[in-house]
Design a protein around this motif. Structure first.
Motif, PDB file in Angstrom:
ATOM      1  N   ILE A 203      49.060  28.540  -7.489  1.00 54.43           N
ATOM      2  CA  ILE A 203      50.040  28.958  -8.497  1.00 54.43           C
ATOM      3  C   ILE A 203      49.640  28.363  -9.850  1.00 54.43           C
ATOM      4  N   PRO A 204      49.514  29.168 -10.907  1.00 52.88           N
ATOM      5  CA  PRO A 204      49.003  28.649 -12.185  1.00 52.88           C
ATOM      6  C   PRO A 204      49.948  27.690 -12.898  1.00 52.88           C
ATOM      7  N   SER A 205      51.251  27.950 -12.885  1.00 49.96           N
ATOM      8  CA  SER A 205      52.189  27.131 -13.653  1.00 49.96           C
ATOM      9  C   SER A 205      52.673  25.933 -12.838  1.00 49.96           C
ATOM     10  N   SER A 206      52.855  24.814 -13.532  1.00 47.19           N
ATOM     11  CA  SER A 206      53.355  23.607 -12.860  1.00 47.19           C
ATOM     12  C   SER A 206      54.807  23.791 -12.436  1.00 47.19           C
ATOM     13  N   ARG A 207      55.567  24.578 -13.187  1.00 47.07           N
ATOM     14  CA  ARG A 207      56.967  24.843 -12.826  1.00 47.07           C
ATOM     15  C   ARG A 207      57.045  25.632 -11.514  1.00 47.07           C
ATOM     16  N   GLY A 208      56.138  26.577 -11.363  1.00 51.25           N
ATOM     17  CA  GLY A 208      56.102  27.361 -10.128  1.00 51.25           C
ATOM     18  C   GLY A 208      55.722  26.502  -8.931  1.00 51.25           C
ATOM     19  N   LYS A 209      54.783  25.574  -9.147  1.00 51.13           N
ATOM     20  CA  LYS A 209      54.394  24.666  -8.070  1.00 51.13           C
ATOM     21  C   LYS A 209      55.555  23.774  -7.663  1.00 51.13           C
ATOM     22  N   TYR A 210      56.278  23.254  -8.665  1.00 48.35           N
ATOM     23  CA  TYR A 210      57.415  22.381  -8.360  1.00 48.35           C
ATOM     24  C   TYR A 210      58.495  23.140  -7.607  1.00 48.35           C
TER      25      TYR A 210
END
Length: 288
Positions: A203-210
């Motif tokens: 997943i590119p975004s850190s928000r999506g990973k979190y």
């Protein structure tokens, strides 16, 4: 003092898990596979603590620790069934998170109601078979005329340690059962989380990973708590002869784990927490 402590823990555990079941059943937004499995896990935790603690409270009140052979075997059988059911449900929940994160578009199709019910029924059948296997082994290897179990309930590992036969066969049986029933579940959980981590890292975004990892945090915490203490009991009973340490470990995964499960899942889950707050407010309004 012990009576009040364990009575409080029992009541909090039962009420907390009942609130989880009530919240899931009362809100249509929580009628999903993840919350369905969570409600079954809460019901199983209620049954698990009810298998051991009420008898212990009766013993503390009557100052008698006696239990009949049939009562001991019955308690041991139900204890194993509900413990194994816990493990199976944690594995099923790990698979559910794997499908939700790695195959989100096909999630409703894969985790359909028929499969969810089938997985729960399969878990129950496997748990029942393991309980019967332990009872059969205890009857074959243990003389129940006069036994003193250094624990607050009929712990299967300690009953087999009191066998009138060689301890080597007990250890072999314990490890064979652990491999047959434990390895597939542990492997399933590890494989599911390996796939989840690989998918989340893409997943590119850190928000999506979190956001993806946050859906697994509660489940992962419960898995570590349950398997860590259970592994300590199995390994410790075979390596060490410290009855006090074994009893403490038993309390951890038979009493403490069902106690903290509702707090872990409700505090880390925004949807469930909002439903629980709404239910508590509704109850307070009714009292007024």
């Amino acid at each position: 003092m012990l009576f009040g402590l364990f009575l409080s823990m029992y009541l909090i555990s039962v009420l907390g898990n009942l609130l989880i079941i009530l919240a899931v059943s009362s809100d249509s937004h929580l009628h999903t596979p993840m919350y369905f499995f969570l409600s079954i896990l809460s019901l199983d935790d209620i049954c698990l603590v009810s298998t051991t603690i009420p008898k212990m409270l009766m013993n503390l009140q009557s100052h008698s620790r006696a239990i009949s052979c049939a009562g001991c075997l019955t308690q041991m059988c139900f204890y194993i069934i509900f413990c194994c059911m816990d493990v199976m449900l944690l594995t099923v929940m790990a698979y559910d998170r794997f499908v939700a994160i790695c195959h989100p578009l096909n999630y409703p199709l894969i985790m359909n109601p028929r499969l969810c019910v089938s997985l729960v029924l399969l878990s129950l059948v496997v748990s029942f078979l393991e309980g019967q296997l332990h009872v059969w082994m205890a009857l074959q290897m243990t003389d129940f005329k006069e036994l003193e179990i250094p624990n607050f309930f009929c712990d299967p590992s300690q009953i087999l340690n009191l066998s009138c036969r060689a301890t080597f066969s007990n250890d072999v049986f314990r490890y064979v059962v652990a491999i047959i029933y434990g390895f597939p579940t542990i492997f399933g959980i590890l494989l599911s989380y390996y796939k989840i981590i690989c998918s989340v890292l893409r997943i590119p975004s850190s928000r999506g990973k979190y956001k993806a990892f946050s859906t697994c945090g509660s489940h992962l915490s419960v898995v570590c708590l349950f398997f860590g203490t259970a592994l300590g009991v199995y390994v410790g009973s075979a390596v060490s002869h410290s009855h006090r340490g074994s009893a403490v470990s038993s309390v951890m995964y038979t009493v403490v784990t069902p106690l903290v499960n509702p707090f872990i899942y409700s505090l880390r889950n925004r949807d469930l927490k909002s439903v629980l707050i709404r239910l508590l407010k509704r109850g307070a309004d009714i009292r007024r």
